[in-house]
Design a protein around this motif. Structure first.
Motif, PDB file in Angstrom:
ATOM      1  N   LEU A 148      74.834   5.233 122.785  1.00 37.70           N
ATOM      2  CA  LEU A 148      73.727   6.111 122.430  1.00 37.70           C
ATOM      3  C   LEU A 148      72.410   5.388 122.704  1.00 37.70           C
ATOM      4  O   LEU A 148      72.162   4.308 122.170  1.00 37.70           O
ATOM      5  N   LEU A 149      71.579   5.990 123.576  1.00 36.05           N
ATOM      6  CA  LEU A 149      70.269   5.456 123.907  1.00 36.05           C
ATOM      7  C   LEU A 149      69.205   6.347 123.273  1.00 36.05           C
ATOM      8  O   LEU A 149      69.275   7.569 123.398  1.00 36.05           O
ATOM      9  N   LEU A 150      68.219   5.747 122.621  1.00 36.16           N
ATOM     10  CA  LEU A 150      67.189   6.524 121.933  1.00 36.16           C
ATOM     11  C   LEU A 150      65.818   5.937 122.242  1.00 36.16           C
ATOM     12  O   LEU A 150      65.597   4.734 122.076  1.00 36.16           O
TER      13      LEU A 150
ATOM     14  N   LEU B 182      62.899   2.130 131.862  1.00 37.50           N
ATOM     15  CA  LEU B 182      64.185   1.436 131.886  1.00 37.50           C
ATOM     16  C   LEU B 182      65.264   2.291 131.231  1.00 37.50           C
ATOM     17  O   LEU B 182      66.373   2.426 131.768  1.00 37.50           O
ATOM     18  N   LEU B 183      64.964   2.879 130.081  1.00 34.19           N
ATOM     19  CA  LEU B 183      65.948   3.682 129.368  1.00 34.19           C
ATOM     20  C   LEU B 183      66.375   4.895 130.205  1.00 34.19           C
ATOM     21  O   LEU B 183      67.554   5.259 130.229  1.00 34.19           O
TER      22      LEU B 183
ATOM     23  N   GLY C  70      74.989   9.067 125.573  1.00 35.72           N
ATOM     24  CA  GLY C  70      74.027  10.073 125.144  1.00 35.72           C
ATOM     25  C   GLY C  70      72.626   9.499 125.131  1.00 35.72           C
ATOM     26  O   GLY C  70      72.436   8.304 124.920  1.00 35.72           O
ATOM     27  N   LEU C  71      71.639  10.358 125.358  1.00 37.48           N
ATOM     28  CA  LEU C  71      70.244   9.933 125.381  1.00 37.48           C
ATOM     29  C   LEU C  71      69.389  10.874 124.551  1.00 37.48           C
ATOM     30  O   LEU C  71      69.469  12.094 124.690  1.00 37.48           O
ATOM     31  N   LEU C  72      68.549  10.289 123.698  1.00 30.36           N
ATOM     32  CA  LEU C  72      67.481  11.037 123.039  1.00 30.36           C
ATOM     33  C   LEU C  72      66.176  10.580 123.669  1.00 30.36           C
ATOM     34  O   LEU C  72      65.708   9.474 123.398  1.00 30.36           O
ATOM     35  N   PRO C  73      65.567  11.412 124.544  1.00 37.48           N
ATOM     36  CA  PRO C  73      64.326  11.000 125.206  1.00 37.48           C
ATOM     37  C   PRO C  73      63.148  11.015 124.248  1.00 37.48           C
ATOM     38  O   PRO C  73      63.252  11.462 123.093  1.00 37.48           O
ATOM     39  N   GLN C  74      62.004  10.549 124.736  1.00 39.71           N
ATOM     40  CA  GLN C  74      60.832  10.399 123.889  1.00 39.71           C
ATOM     41  C   GLN C  74      60.246  11.733 123.447  1.00 39.71           C
ATOM     42  O   GLN C  74      59.853  11.898 122.293  1.00 39.71           O
ATOM     43  N   SER C  75      60.168  12.705 124.345  1.00 36.14           N
ATOM     44  CA  SER C  75      59.555  14.000 124.010  1.00 36.14           C
ATOM     45  C   SER C  75      60.451  15.134 124.507  1.00 36.14           C
ATOM     46  O   SER C  75      60.134  15.820 125.485  1.00 36.14           O
TER      47      SER C  75
END
Length: 277
Positions: free
Chosen positions: A164-166, A48-49, A83-88
């Motif tokens: 900001l999405l994290l 979803l993110l 902005g996005l901070l993805p999982q890995s």
């Protein structure tokens, strides 16, 4: 202060190949607030993110950013807003911390524009906020998992977006740095009005820091709203298949989830006091 932005998923269906992960999902991220998304592994949180950040195209439905389909907006325009901070995340081999954090400023650079003092200031603020300024000249490859995670968060902060999405921003962090990061995101929300939406695994931290909490299971939203209304014993059982007791957090009054498990039984209050004594 940032601009309040509208970010909405409508009838969103997502998947990989023939496998559907999320189906006909509706979600509105409240502007100017902190949203946490919780759920069991493989329930569709990260998928979803990714779609809300335009990294994954839906097979049906749409994501609307300020009322416009996010997949039809220019890439750089989206990157200035969201902005996005993805999982890995992966860093180029040998890149220095300062250079990686500086990449957060790329959306603000035009074809002919040069690096400015404002860019330097944004990078310095991000390094200071994440306690990584002393690592600026180090190679990202040399850092511990926790240090690396804070550097990635610094890059996301340097981007200075309104949204900001994290995805699991506290991964690899010890409990002290988990609290530091979540406090930092709360400061960002309160001081700048940044809309924050993040996936968290720790239900108690999710409840403590969220203004708005979303519980997912099987690619759909089970409940969404105030943490006190969402995190009930029934919801925890439905989402995680876990029996628990939900009591008020003595510090915040927010829900505090106490898992039961197979090897622990409920203790009567009188017996509990005897044990503690």
């Amino acid at each position: 202060m940032t601009v309040e932005r509208s970010l909405i998923a409508e009838e969103l269906t997502l998947g990989y190949g023939d496998r559907t992960i999320v189906e006909s999902l509706d979600l509105q991220i409240p502007a100017g607030r902190v949203t946490t998304i919780v759920g069991a592994n493989a329930c569709g949180k990260s998928t979803l993110l990714k779609a809300m950040a335009r990294l994954l195209s839906p097979s049906a439905g749409q994501v609307l950013l300020d009322g416009k389909s996010i997949h039809r907006l220019p890439t750089k325009q989206v990157a200035r807003i969201l902005g996005l901070l993805p999982q890995s995340p992966l860093a180029p081999d040998g890149i220095a911390v300062s250079d990686l954090v500086s990449r957060g400023r790329h959306p603000h650079q035009g074809a002919l524009s040069r690096w400015t003092s404002a860019d330097d200031a944004a990078v310095a603020r991000a390094l200071e906020a994440t306690d990584t300024a002393h690592l600026a000249d180090r190679s990202v490859d040399e850092l511990s998992g926790g240090q690396r995670q804070r550097v990635w968060i610094a890059m996301a902060l340097a981007q200075e977006t309104d949204v900001l999405l994290l995805d699991e921003p506290t991964t690899f962090l010890d409990i002290s740095h988990q609290i530091d990061v979540l406090d930092l995101l709360t400061d960002l929300n309160r001081d700048r009005g940044t809309t924050v939406a993040m996936v968290l695994h720790d239900l108690n931290l999710a409840a403590r820091y969220a203004d708005h909490l979303v519980a997912m299971a099987g690619g759909r939203i089970i409940a969404a709203g105030d943490p006190g209304e969402v995190l009930t014993e029934e919801t925890v059982r439905e989402v995680f298949g876990l029996d628990s007791r939900v009591v008020p957090d003595p510090l915040t009054g927010r829900p505090l989830i106490i898992p039961i498990g197979r090897h622990h039984t409920l203790v009567e209050p009188e017996r509990a006091e005897t044990r503690l004594g």
